[in-house]
Design a protein around this motif. Sequence first.
Motif, PDB file in Angstrom:
ATOM      1  N   PHE A  93      48.736  49.082  25.053  1.00  0.00           N
ATOM      2  CA  PHE A  93      49.736  49.370  24.393  1.00  0.00           C
ATOM      3  C   PHE A  93      50.166  50.820  24.340  1.00  0.00           C
ATOM      4  O   PHE A  93      49.413  51.495  24.436  1.00  0.00           O
ATOM      5  N   ALA A  94      51.510  51.062  24.152  1.00  0.00           N
ATOM      6  CA  ALA A  94      52.130  52.296  24.161  1.00  0.00           C
ATOM      7  C   ALA A  94      52.588  52.820  22.723  1.00  0.00           C
ATOM      8  O   ALA A  94      52.975  52.004  21.993  1.00  0.00           O
ATOM      9  N   MET A  95      52.446  53.989  22.616  1.00  0.00           N
ATOM     10  CA  MET A  95      53.158  54.650  21.273  1.00  0.00           C
ATOM     11  C   MET A  95      54.687  54.799  21.500  1.00  0.00           C
ATOM     12  O   MET A  95      55.349  54.614  22.563  1.00  0.00           O
ATOM     13  N   HIS A  96      55.377  55.246  20.336  1.00  0.00           N
ATOM     14  CA  HIS A  96      56.642  55.702  20.533  1.00  0.00           C
ATOM     15  C   HIS A  96      56.962  56.548  21.794  1.00  0.00           C
ATOM     16  O   HIS A  96      55.950  57.296  22.099  1.00  0.00           O
ATOM     17  N   ARG A  97      58.036  56.549  22.213  1.00  0.00           N
ATOM     18  CA  ARG A  97      58.756  57.189  23.405  1.00  0.00           C
ATOM     19  C   ARG A  97      59.021  58.839  22.993  1.00  0.00           C
ATOM     20  O   ARG A  97      58.716  59.828  23.825  1.00  0.00           O
ATOM     21  N   THR A  98      59.401  58.863  21.703  1.00  0.00           N
ATOM     22  CA  THR A  98      59.484  60.216  21.169  1.00  0.00           C
ATOM     23  C   THR A  98      58.691  60.303  19.782  1.00  0.00           C
ATOM     24  O   THR A  98      58.140  59.347  19.106  1.00  0.00           O
ATOM     25  N   GLY A 107      56.277  58.019   9.251  1.00  0.00           N
ATOM     26  CA  GLY A 107      56.321  58.747  10.701  1.00  0.00           C
ATOM     27  C   GLY A 107      55.044  59.520  10.959  1.00  0.00           C
ATOM     28  O   GLY A 107      54.686  59.600  12.098  1.00  0.00           O
ATOM     29  N   HIS A 108      54.665  60.289   9.967  1.00  0.00           N
ATOM     30  CA  HIS A 108      53.265  61.014  10.064  1.00  0.00           C
ATOM     31  C   HIS A 108      51.948  60.268  10.344  1.00  0.00           C
ATOM     32  O   HIS A 108      51.211  60.724  11.230  1.00  0.00           O
ATOM     33  N   GLY A 109      51.987  59.214   9.835  1.00  0.00           N
ATOM     34  CA  GLY A 109      50.685  58.201  10.024  1.00  0.00           C
ATOM     35  C   GLY A 109      50.660  57.133  10.838  1.00  0.00           C
ATOM     36  O   GLY A 109      49.689  56.606  11.226  1.00  0.00           O
ATOM     37  N   ILE A 110      51.872  56.748  11.431  1.00  0.00           N
ATOM     38  CA  ILE A 110      51.691  55.366  12.016  1.00  0.00           C
ATOM     39  C   ILE A 110      51.290  55.473  13.229  1.00  0.00           C
ATOM     40  O   ILE A 110      50.502  54.662  13.757  1.00  0.00           O
ATOM     41  N   GLN A 111      51.271  56.577  13.988  1.00  0.00           N
ATOM     42  CA  GLN A 111      50.756  56.760  15.517  1.00  0.00           C
ATOM     43  C   GLN A 111      48.967  56.738  15.223  1.00  0.00           C
ATOM     44  O   GLN A 111      48.361  55.943  15.841  1.00  0.00           O
ATOM     45  N   PRO A 112      48.528  57.447  14.570  1.00  0.00           N
ATOM     46  CA  PRO A 112      47.106  57.387  14.382  1.00  0.00           C
ATOM     47  C   PRO A 112      46.297  55.976  13.693  1.00  0.00           C
ATOM     48  O   PRO A 112      45.464  55.704  14.237  1.00  0.00           O
ATOM     49  N   ALA A 113      47.226  55.399  12.813  1.00  0.00           N
ATOM     50  CA  ALA A 113      46.700  53.910  12.294  1.00  0.00           C
ATOM     51  C   ALA A 113      46.838  53.067  13.377  1.00  0.00           C
ATOM     52  O   ALA A 113      45.982  52.311  13.699  1.00  0.00           O
TER      53      ALA A 113
END
Length: 146
Positions: A93-98, A107-113
């Motif tokens: 799975f990939a994260m946001h492109r930006t 926006g701050h917590g979505i990637q770590p979660a």
Amino acid sequence: MTRATLPALTIAAHALAWIGLYQRQGHEVATSEQIAASANTNPVVIRRLLGELRRSGLVESRRGVGAGWSLAREPGSMTLLDVYEAVEPGPLFAMHRTTPDQGCVVGHGIQPAMQDIYEGIEETVRQELGRVTLEDVLRDVLGAPR
């Protein structure tokens, strides 16, 4: 999913199983055209995947007269995890492109979660793929009981 991971894995497993069966039938090497016909895809797609599998030591190629591909290892010693790592070395799975807006709580917590979730899923997938050999796949394809 955000990438075409499983199709590449499936086509690579298809190619390896086809080569394995072809060799069992007494043939030394298989051509990318033969494998592509079975997978109903372009031989270029097969050659690209076989090139990745060769770099990982799963297949060997022969040039010149009698050119083609053969398995470099016995099907029972090759797992789907080996195949996956050869054709899809990146994350499932990939994260946001930006980078999301770090001033926003989501926006701050979505990637770590999401990263924690994705790492758990990836580990489970890797464990399952590591349990299945190409021999198992070939046996299932041929309809033989495990």
